[in-house]
Design an enzyme around this catalytic site. Structure first.
Site, short mmCIF file in Angstrom:
data_model
loop_
_atom_site.label_atom_id
_atom_site.label_comp_id
_atom_site.label_asym_id
_atom_site.label_seq_id
_atom_site.Cartn_x
_atom_site.Cartn_y
_atom_site.Cartn_z
N GLY A 133 -0.76 1.01 6.86
CA GLY A 133 -0.09 2.00 7.44
C GLY A 133 1.39 1.78 7.04
O GLY A 133 2.39 2.40 7.75
N SER A 134 1.78 1.53 5.68
CA SER A 134 3.02 1.54 5.27
C SER A 134 3.30 3.01 5.09
O SER A 134 4.61 3.40 5.15
CB SER A 134 3.17 0.78 4.02
N ARG A 172 -21.58 12.65 9.02
CA ARG A 172 -20.19 12.64 8.32
C ARG A 172 -19.69 14.00 9.30
O ARG A 172 -18.32 14.10 9.67
CB ARG A 172 -20.27 13.12 6.92
N ILE A 225 -14.44 10.35 3.28
CA ILE A 225 -14.37 11.54 2.66
C ILE A 225 -15.07 12.52 3.72
O ILE A 225 -15.88 12.35 4.65
CB ILE A 225 -15.57 11.37 1.60
N ASN A 242 -2.91 14.46 1.22
CA ASN A 242 -3.12 13.18 0.92
C ASN A 242 -2.52 12.62 -0.05
O ASN A 242 -1.90 13.21 -1.00
CB ASN A 242 -4.78 12.94 0.54
N HIS A 249 -2.33 9.73 -3.25
CA HIS A 249 -3.06 8.82 -4.01
C HIS A 249 -1.96 7.99 -4.73
O HIS A 249 -1.14 8.65 -5.58
CB HIS A 249 -3.85 9.58 -5.18
N ASP A 264 -10.01 13.54 -4.56
CA ASP A 264 -8.56 13.43 -5.39
C ASP A 264 -8.24 14.46 -6.14
O ASP A 264 -7.80 14.22 -7.30
CB ASP A 264 -8.71 11.91 -6.11
N ALA A 304 7.57 4.04 -4.46
CA ALA A 304 7.69 5.40 -4.78
C ALA A 304 6.76 6.04 -3.89
O ALA A 304 7.33 7.11 -3.33
CB ALA A 304 7.08 5.76 -6.23
N GLU A 305 5.79 5.84 -3.42
CA GLU A 305 4.88 6.49 -2.07
C GLU A 305 5.78 6.97 -1.23
O GLU A 305 5.69 7.85 -0.58
CB GLU A 305 3.39 5.77 -2.02
#
Ligand code: GRF
Length: 213
Positions: free
Chosen positions: A19-20, A72, A99, A114, A116, A152, A180-181
């Site tokens: 959860g950062s 799913r 997914i 999202n 990545h 992705d 950076a994220e």
């Protein structure tokens, strides 16, 4: 444009772990001028550390364990119901390790993002930092993209580049990319919430700036 509280986009964050990135989004959205407000966190993992991040910030959490659903589609239907319940406009996946069904993706298309930890379209999938180090590239980074059915592979909203240092380990590289994220995700959410970028016919389209905007 400075959004009034009522105009801020009600945003949910989907997590499975630490959860950062959730923390970075929550911190950005504490500014009342930020155009999105994190009002719901959904975790599919009961012990996810990110649940603590949400609770500390006073954000409602729903735990929806994927194992409790027969398919799913049924799992996604439970997520969809929670999102509808909270009148969510935008969804940010942040380390969410499931997914989605194509029906769910179609419904939320253009409203679900999202992050990545690589420069897509390179290094899709898992074990990214190990594969980056093995490949010998000297630059990596992170990407925020619209979610589409293929993993992705959605249109890119924003990227940040990060150097790979000669003595990097998986851990040191992951830590540098993560920093950076934490800067990139709030910026990307801001752009989407303001309507500066949107998904149109499968492509990310940027609004033309006029003198007034
Ligand atoms: C991040 O590296 C993100 O790019 C990837 O999963 C990780 C989640 O980390 N999708 P955190 O849970 O946000 O700390």
């Amino acid at each position: 444009m400075s959004p009034k509280t009522g105009a801020r986009k009600r945003t949910a964050v989907l997590i499975s772990g630490r959860g950062s990135n959730l923390a970075a989004l929550v911190s950005a959205s504490r500014d009342s001028d930020f155009p999105a407000e994190i009002v719901l966190v959904i975790s599919n993992v009961e012990q996810a550390a990110g649940i603590g991040v949400a609770r500390e910030a006073g954000i409602p959490v729903r735990i929806i364990p994927h194992g409790a659903y027969p398919s799913r589609e049924a799992f996604d239907a439970a997520i969809d119901a929670a999102l509808e319940d909270e009148k969510i406009s935008l969804v940010c996946e942040a380390g969410f390790m499931r997914i989605h069904s194509s029906e769910f993706v179609r419904k939320w298309e253009g409203r679900i993002l999202n992050i990545h930890p690589a420069l897509l379209p390179d290094f899709k999938g898992l074990n990214v930092h190990r594969r980056v180090l093995e490949s010998g590239v000297t630059t990596t980074g992170c990407t925020v993209h619209f979610v589409v059915a293929e993993l992705d592979s959605g249109p890119i909203i924003a990227q940040a580049r990060v150097p790979v240092e000669p003595r990097d380990t998986k851990a040191s590289l992951a830590a540098r990319v993560l920093e950076a994220e934490h800067r990139l995700y709030p910026e990307a959410l801001r752009m989407v919430a303001l309507g500066d970028v949107r998904l149109e016919n499968g492509e990310a389209v940027w609004r033309q700036r006029t003198r007034e905007s």
